[in-house]
Design an enzyme around this catalytic site. Structure first.
Site, PDB file in Angstrom:
ATOM      1  N   ASP A 168       7.074  66.200  50.428  1.00  0.00           N
ATOM      2  CA  ASP A 168       6.771  67.360  49.722  1.00  0.00           C
ATOM      3  C   ASP A 168       5.968  66.834  48.394  1.00  0.00           C
ATOM      4  OD1 ASP A 168       8.945  66.402  48.396  1.00  0.00           O
ATOM      5  OD2 ASP A 168       9.943  68.432  48.102  1.00  0.00           O
TER       6      ASP A 168
ATOM      7  N   TYR B   6       4.968  66.579  44.360  1.00  0.00           N
ATOM      8  CA  TYR B   6       5.891  66.013  43.224  1.00  0.00           C
ATOM      9  C   TYR B   6       6.404  67.275  42.377  1.00  0.00           C
ATOM     10  CZ  TYR B   6       3.370  61.694  43.485  1.00  0.00           C
ATOM     11  OH  TYR B   6       2.724  60.459  43.813  1.00  0.00           O
TER      12      TYR B   6
END
Length: 231
Positions: A65, A67
């Protein structure tokens, strides 16, 4: 048909975008963006798909996913905006990149040049709350990204670079008769010494592309990024 991306991905992903899961995700994200700090900004959620159309995709580098700290997320897996300090995983990617193909490390983490050449820098989940890694897992993004992986797999002649257990959980979606999977431990400092270093993913990827009759990727990133280069 929804025109969320602006290229051939809209047609490929139309069934997923029209699904009940996506409608629920859309309602969930509307509330999240209104009440929390969510990354990337809503205009860059689909950047990976926008930069690398379905027909042009030759390689997939799959992340978990985005940062989850301010200023980092670009909508491309592992990439960060110019001027942002390199995350530890990306530093290790650059080290392996140099050891593998001699690409000179650069002082930015903006990977758009790879995307422009057909490398889909895809995260399995496309949004994340501030400070809450994987906070949007299981909210519906997997409907979209699994559909993208499956569509590319069915088309064939794609190299899937899967670092770590999370990415490798997607292997059942990939037809290994038509495609090539390159897997290793994740480049994170917690696991890079356990087999990421020395795995030579970039040269192996190019070898596979050549066998597919495709042009190899020039992995060398530009030393500088200008405003005109930004997505």
């Amino acid at each position: 048909m929804k025109k969320l991306i602006g290229n051939d991905w809209d047609e490929i992903l139309a069934p997923a975008f029209e699904s009940q899961q996506y409608h629920q995700l859309h309602d969930f994200l509307k509330e999240e963006y209104q009440t929390k700090q969510i990354f990337p900004d809503m205009y860059h959620i689909f950047t990976a798909f926008k930069l690398t159309p379905f027909a042009d995709t030759k390689v997939v580098i799959l992340g978990q996913d985005p940062y989850h700290n301010p200023g980092q997320a670009t909508g491309m897996s592992f990439s960060v905006n110019p001027g942002v300090s390199l995350p530890p995983s990306l530093k290790n990617i650059y080290k392996e990149l140099y050891d593998d193909v001699g690409a000179i490390p650069v002082n930015h983490g903006y990977l758009k040049k790879w995307a422009d050449q057909g490398v889909l820098l895809l995260n399995a989940v496309l949004t994340v709350p501030y400070g809450n890694a994987n906070g949007h897992q299981g909210k519906g993004w997997e409907t979209i990204t699994d559909a993208a992986i499956k569509a590319l797999s069915d088309r064939g002649k794609v190299v899937f670079i899967l670092w770590g257990r999370f990415a490798q959980n997607k292997i059942p979606l990939i037809d290994q008769e038509k495609n090539v999977i390159i897997k290793s431990p994740h480049p994170s400092p917690f696991s890079a010494d356990r087999g990421f270093f020395g795995s030579r993913p970039f040269s192996r990827c190019n070898d596979a592309l050549i066998k597919f009759g495709e042009s190899p990727i020039d992995w060398q990133l530009p030393q500088e990024v200008s405003q005109s280069d930004l997505a």
